[in-house]
Design a protein around this motif. Structure first.
Motif, PDB file in Angstrom:
ATOM      1  N   LEU A  19       0.843  -1.190  -0.035  1.00  0.00           N
ATOM      2  CA  LEU A  19       0.159  -0.066   0.048  1.00  0.00           C
ATOM      3  C   LEU A  19       0.769   1.101  -0.150  1.00  0.00           C
ATOM      4  O   LEU A  19       0.609   2.130  -1.026  1.00  0.00           O
ATOM      5  CB  LEU A  19      -0.790  -0.128   1.343  1.00  0.00           C
ATOM      6  CG  LEU A  19      -2.277  -0.696   1.103  1.00  0.00           C
ATOM      7  CD1 LEU A  19      -3.085  -0.528   2.159  1.00  0.00           C
ATOM      8  CD2 LEU A  19      -3.094  -0.118  -0.284  1.00  0.00           C
ATOM      9  N   PHE A  20       1.842   1.504   1.095  1.00  0.00           N
ATOM     10  CA  PHE A  20       2.535   2.875   1.308  1.00  0.00           C
ATOM     11  C   PHE A  20       3.950   2.574   0.968  1.00  0.00           C
ATOM     12  O   PHE A  20       4.586   1.248   1.157  1.00  0.00           O
ATOM     13  CB  PHE A  20       1.851   3.287   2.406  1.00  0.00           C
ATOM     14  CG  PHE A  20       0.603   3.495   2.643  1.00  0.00           C
ATOM     15  CD1 PHE A  20      -0.040   4.381   1.609  1.00  0.00           C
ATOM     16  CD2 PHE A  20      -0.256   2.906   3.513  1.00  0.00           C
ATOM     17  CE1 PHE A  20      -1.413   4.579   1.536  1.00  0.00           C
ATOM     18  CE2 PHE A  20      -1.550   3.080   3.532  1.00  0.00           C
ATOM     19  CZ  PHE A  20      -2.350   3.895   2.520  1.00  0.00           C
ATOM     20  N   PRO A  21       4.695   3.565   1.030  1.00  0.00           N
ATOM     21  CA  PRO A  21       6.152   3.367   0.665  1.00  0.00           C
ATOM     22  C   PRO A  21       6.825   3.475   2.227  1.00  0.00           C
ATOM     23  O   PRO A  21       7.444   4.306   2.359  1.00  0.00           O
ATOM     24  CB  PRO A  21       6.536   4.881   0.192  1.00  0.00           C
ATOM     25  CG  PRO A  21       5.420   5.777   0.314  1.00  0.00           C
ATOM     26  CD  PRO A  21       4.284   4.935   0.514  1.00  0.00           C
ATOM     27  N   GLY A  22       6.817   2.210   2.784  1.00  0.00           N
ATOM     28  CA  GLY A  22       7.656   1.963   3.892  1.00  0.00           C
ATOM     29  C   GLY A  22       8.935   1.568   3.760  1.00  0.00           C
ATOM     30  O   GLY A  22       9.471   1.692   2.772  1.00  0.00           O
ATOM     31  N   PRO A  62       4.683   1.967  -4.781  1.00  0.00           N
ATOM     32  CA  PRO A  62       3.590   1.015  -4.151  1.00  0.00           C
ATOM     33  C   PRO A  62       2.279   1.429  -4.615  1.00  0.00           C
ATOM     34  O   PRO A  62       2.102   2.606  -5.287  1.00  0.00           O
ATOM     35  CB  PRO A  62       3.860   1.256  -2.759  1.00  0.00           C
ATOM     36  CG  PRO A  62       4.433   2.516  -2.574  1.00  0.00           C
ATOM     37  CD  PRO A  62       5.370   2.767  -3.958  1.00  0.00           C
ATOM     38  N   LEU A  63       1.297   0.776  -4.236  1.00  0.00           N
ATOM     39  CA  LEU A  63      -0.007   1.223  -4.662  1.00  0.00           C
ATOM     40  C   LEU A  63      -0.698   2.681  -4.304  1.00  0.00           C
ATOM     41  O   LEU A  63      -1.071   3.374  -5.057  1.00  0.00           O
ATOM     42  CB  LEU A  63      -1.289   0.396  -4.046  1.00  0.00           C
ATOM     43  CG  LEU A  63      -0.900  -1.141  -4.514  1.00  0.00           C
ATOM     44  CD1 LEU A  63      -2.026  -2.041  -3.819  1.00  0.00           C
ATOM     45  CD2 LEU A  63      -1.003  -1.330  -6.084  1.00  0.00           C
ATOM     46  N   GLY A  64      -0.284   3.044  -3.191  1.00  0.00           N
ATOM     47  CA  GLY A  64      -0.426   4.501  -2.448  1.00  0.00           C
ATOM     48  C   GLY A  64      -1.790   4.964  -2.687  1.00  0.00           C
ATOM     49  O   GLY A  64      -2.914   4.254  -2.476  1.00  0.00           O
ATOM     50  N   LEU A  65      -2.072   6.179  -2.768  1.00  0.00           N
ATOM     51  CA  LEU A  65      -3.271   6.763  -2.464  1.00  0.00           C
ATOM     52  C   LEU A  65      -4.030   6.942  -4.067  1.00  0.00           C
ATOM     53  O   LEU A  65      -3.734   7.978  -4.830  1.00  0.00           O
ATOM     54  CB  LEU A  65      -3.200   8.351  -2.159  1.00  0.00           C
ATOM     55  CG  LEU A  65      -2.567   8.407  -0.751  1.00  0.00           C
ATOM     56  CD1 LEU A  65      -2.499   9.777  -0.384  1.00  0.00           C
ATOM     57  CD2 LEU A  65      -3.725   7.550   0.353  1.00  0.00           C
ATOM     58  N   HIS A  66      -4.393   5.916  -4.607  1.00  0.00           N
ATOM     59  CA  HIS A  66      -5.169   5.668  -5.825  1.00  0.00           C
ATOM     60  C   HIS A  66      -6.531   5.713  -5.702  1.00  0.00           C
ATOM     61  O   HIS A  66      -7.311   4.992  -4.726  1.00  0.00           O
ATOM     62  CB  HIS A  66      -4.769   4.696  -6.596  1.00  0.00           C
ATOM     63  CG  HIS A  66      -4.952   4.490  -8.148  1.00  0.00           C
ATOM     64  ND1 HIS A  66      -6.073   4.575  -8.675  1.00  0.00           N
ATOM     65  CD2 HIS A  66      -4.112   4.635  -8.982  1.00  0.00           C
ATOM     66  CE1 HIS A  66      -6.207   4.541  -9.846  1.00  0.00           C
ATOM     67  NE2 HIS A  66      -4.692   4.542 -10.226  1.00  0.00           N
ATOM     68  N   ASP A  67      -7.322   6.717  -6.596  1.00  0.00           N
ATOM     69  CA  ASP A  67      -8.688   6.727  -6.420  1.00  0.00           C
ATOM     70  C   ASP A  67      -9.347   5.324  -6.591  1.00  0.00           C
ATOM     71  O   ASP A  67     -10.535   5.181  -5.946  1.00  0.00           O
ATOM     72  CB  ASP A  67      -9.106   7.537  -7.710  1.00  0.00           C
ATOM     73  CG  ASP A  67      -9.129   9.004  -7.357  1.00  0.00           C
ATOM     74  OD1 ASP A  67      -8.606   9.317  -6.297  1.00  0.00           O
ATOM     75  OD2 ASP A  67      -9.042   9.696  -8.478  1.00  0.00           O
TER      76      ASP A  67
END
Length: 216
Positions: free
Chosen positions: A144-147, A175-180
């Motif tokens: 999900l997020f760039p850790g 990474p997937l990140g904040l995608h609509d």
């Protein structure tokens, strides 16, 4: 019978002229026809799976062929890498996702990999891509997020795998990140689980056999 027409946008006015065989008189009947509205497809960066191979290479004017770097083709390999789990069922779900991804995108070389705890590893997937003819590898973290794993662990493992293939370039995507679209995915998952609790739906693939999807 004769016909005369005049085109006037956004509609067309047509005058039909008829001659009666009995009375030999001419009758003019005007009527208006409006052309249908055609669906306007969105203009964006997406590509059909039938177009990406055709647009992969262009001539540079000297008879040589160069690759368009942002388009995937037959000699690109994709590695979808997740964290990895000691739970076999969780690892197998990545295989299912990779099969879905491959079928929907049409990309010919797509391999699963686990960062740790399970096989195939990133190195295994890299080797498999090269053996299938890839000369460029796209490592796509299924996170999900760039850790820390995205910043350190995955780049380190990918670099180690690439050492064995000096003629093969590679990239690690975001990474997937904040995608609509993730909003729709989360909302769909919530609705499905509530439907299951209400007895209106079966367990989803993620919860099947765990009995975790219930009210406490």
């Amino acid at each position: 019978m004769s016909m005369e027409s005049l085109s006037i946008l956004p509609h067309i006015t047509i005058t039909r002229s008829f001659v009666s065989e009995k009375t030999k008189t001419r009758t003019r009947t005007p009527f208006k026809w409006t052309p249908p509205k055609f669906l306007e497809l969105p203009r964006g960066p997406s590509e059909s799976k039938y177009l990406f191979r055709r647009k992969l290479c262009l001539s540079n004017g000297n008879g040589e062929i160069r690759r368009i770097p942002h388009v995937l083709g037959d000699r690109d390999g994709v590695i979808i890498v997740d964290h990895g789990s000691r739970r076999k069922e969780s690892n197998l779900m990545l295989n299912d996702f990779v099969a879905m991804f491959r079928e929907k995108t049409g990309y010919p070389i797509v391999e699963p990999a686990h960062m740790e705890l399970a096989e195939p590893s990133i190195r295994d997937a890299f080797v498999s891509c090269v053996q299938q003819g890839a000369d460029r590898v796209i490592v796509s973290p299924f996170f999900l997020f760039p850790g820390r794993h995205w910043h350190q662990d995955i780049p380190s493992l990918a670099a180690e795998a690439a050492k064995e293939h000096p003629d093969v370039s590679y990239i690690i995507t975001a990474p997937l990140g904040l995608h609509d679209l993730l909003v729709d995915v989360v909302n769909d998952r919530i609705k499905h689980c509530l439907s299951h609790v209400a007895g209106d739906a079966d367990e989803c693939a993620a919860c099947a056999g765990t009995s975790k999807c219930r009210l406490y």
